[in-house]
Design a protein around this motif. Sequence first.
Motif, mmCIF file in Angstrom:
data_model
loop_
_atom_site.group_PDB
_atom_site.id
_atom_site.type_symbol
_atom_site.label_atom_id
_atom_site.label_comp_id
_atom_site.label_asym_id
_atom_site.label_seq_id
_atom_site.Cartn_x
_atom_site.Cartn_y
_atom_site.Cartn_z
ATOM 1 N N ARG A 101 0.868 -1.181 0.000
ATOM 2 C CA ARG A 101 0.000 0.000 0.000
ATOM 3 C C ARG A 101 0.900 1.225 0.000
ATOM 4 O O ARG A 101 1.842 1.299 0.788
ATOM 5 N N TYR A 102 0.597 2.177 -0.862
ATOM 6 C CA TYR A 102 1.489 3.320 -1.069
ATOM 7 C C TYR A 102 0.683 4.559 -1.416
ATOM 8 O O TYR A 102 -0.481 4.478 -1.792
ATOM 9 N N ASN A 103 1.319 5.724 -1.314
ATOM 10 C CA ASN A 103 0.733 6.976 -1.770
ATOM 11 C C ASN A 103 1.317 7.322 -3.131
ATOM 12 O O ASN A 103 0.607 7.591 -4.070
ATOM 13 N N SER A 104 2.638 7.291 -3.246
ATOM 14 C CA SER A 104 3.335 7.557 -4.497
ATOM 15 C C SER A 104 4.288 6.388 -4.748
ATOM 16 O O SER A 104 4.971 5.940 -3.825
ATOM 17 N N LEU A 105 4.337 5.898 -5.987
ATOM 18 C CA LEU A 105 5.112 4.695 -6.292
ATOM 19 C C LEU A 105 5.987 4.910 -7.514
ATOM 20 O O LEU A 105 5.536 5.457 -8.523
ATOM 21 N N GLU A 106 7.235 4.465 -7.410
ATOM 22 C CA GLU A 106 8.133 4.375 -8.556
ATOM 23 C C GLU A 106 8.660 2.950 -8.561
ATOM 24 O O GLU A 106 9.234 2.488 -7.575
ATOM 25 N N MET A 107 8.449 2.247 -9.679
ATOM 26 C CA MET A 107 8.828 0.829 -9.755
ATOM 27 C C MET A 107 9.689 0.616 -10.992
ATOM 28 O O MET A 107 9.255 0.888 -12.108
ATOM 29 N N GLY A 115 1.792 -10.132 -4.660
ATOM 30 C CA GLY A 115 0.759 -9.711 -3.725
ATOM 31 C C GLY A 115 -0.053 -8.614 -4.368
ATOM 32 O O GLY A 115 0.130 -8.276 -5.537
ATOM 33 N N ARG A 116 -0.957 -8.044 -3.622
ATOM 34 C CA ARG A 116 -1.806 -6.968 -4.127
ATOM 35 C C ARG A 116 -1.128 -5.622 -3.915
ATOM 36 O O ARG A 116 -0.450 -5.423 -2.920
ATOM 37 N N MET A 117 -1.364 -4.711 -4.854
ATOM 38 C CA MET A 117 -0.851 -3.351 -4.738
ATOM 39 C C MET A 117 -2.034 -2.407 -4.749
ATOM 40 O O MET A 117 -2.930 -2.549 -5.582
ATOM 41 N N ALA A 118 -2.051 -1.438 -3.823
ATOM 42 C CA ALA A 118 -3.169 -0.509 -3.743
ATOM 43 C C ALA A 118 -2.666 0.883 -3.388
ATOM 44 O O ALA A 118 -1.842 1.042 -2.500
ATOM 45 N N HIS A 119 -3.204 1.873 -4.109
ATOM 46 C CA HIS A 119 -2.904 3.265 -3.800
ATOM 47 C C HIS A 119 -3.707 3.667 -2.571
ATOM 48 O O HIS A 119 -4.904 3.407 -2.493
ATOM 49 N N GLN A 120 -3.060 4.273 -1.602
ATOM 50 C CA GLN A 120 -3.713 4.695 -0.362
ATOM 51 C C GLN A 120 -3.413 6.165 -0.118
ATOM 52 O O GLN A 120 -2.831 6.516 0.883
ATOM 53 N N GLY A 121 -3.815 7.025 -1.027
ATOM 54 C CA GLY A 121 -3.575 8.462 -0.885
ATOM 55 C C GLY A 121 -4.473 9.074 0.161
ATOM 56 O O GLY A 121 -5.372 8.428 0.695
#
Length: 141
Positions: A101-107, A115-121
Amino acid sequence: MLSRKRNDNAPSRNAETSLISSGTIIRGDVRFTGTLHLDGRIEGAVIGEGNSAVFTLSEQGQVQGEVRVPHAMINGQVNGDIYVSERLELATQARVIGDVRYNSLEMAAGAQVNGRMAHQGEDHIQRELPAPEVRSDAVTA
């Protein structure tokens, strides 16, 4: 990705930095302020306290447990969920087994997340589906 010049909104690099070197294993939760750089292994939760806490995990670093920090740069292995309230960078050697869970992501290309990825702004609102309408003219048995 990790060598790029930071903007003014990035956490300060003048804060205290802690290093856990390769060959070191810590069993238990680790709480820190400032910056924590992990080359070794933590078997427990990694918790960054304060809005400017930064966690960096090198290629040889490992976390067996949950990571909860405002800022993270991951280039090693994490077996557990990751919660990043501000910015998460997953470098080419990042291997994550768990939800992210992230607000801003660079991959970067080559990084892996199982696993699951979710934006949590800040504007993230959990929405529920409305209850189905019950028609009054429905036939009951």
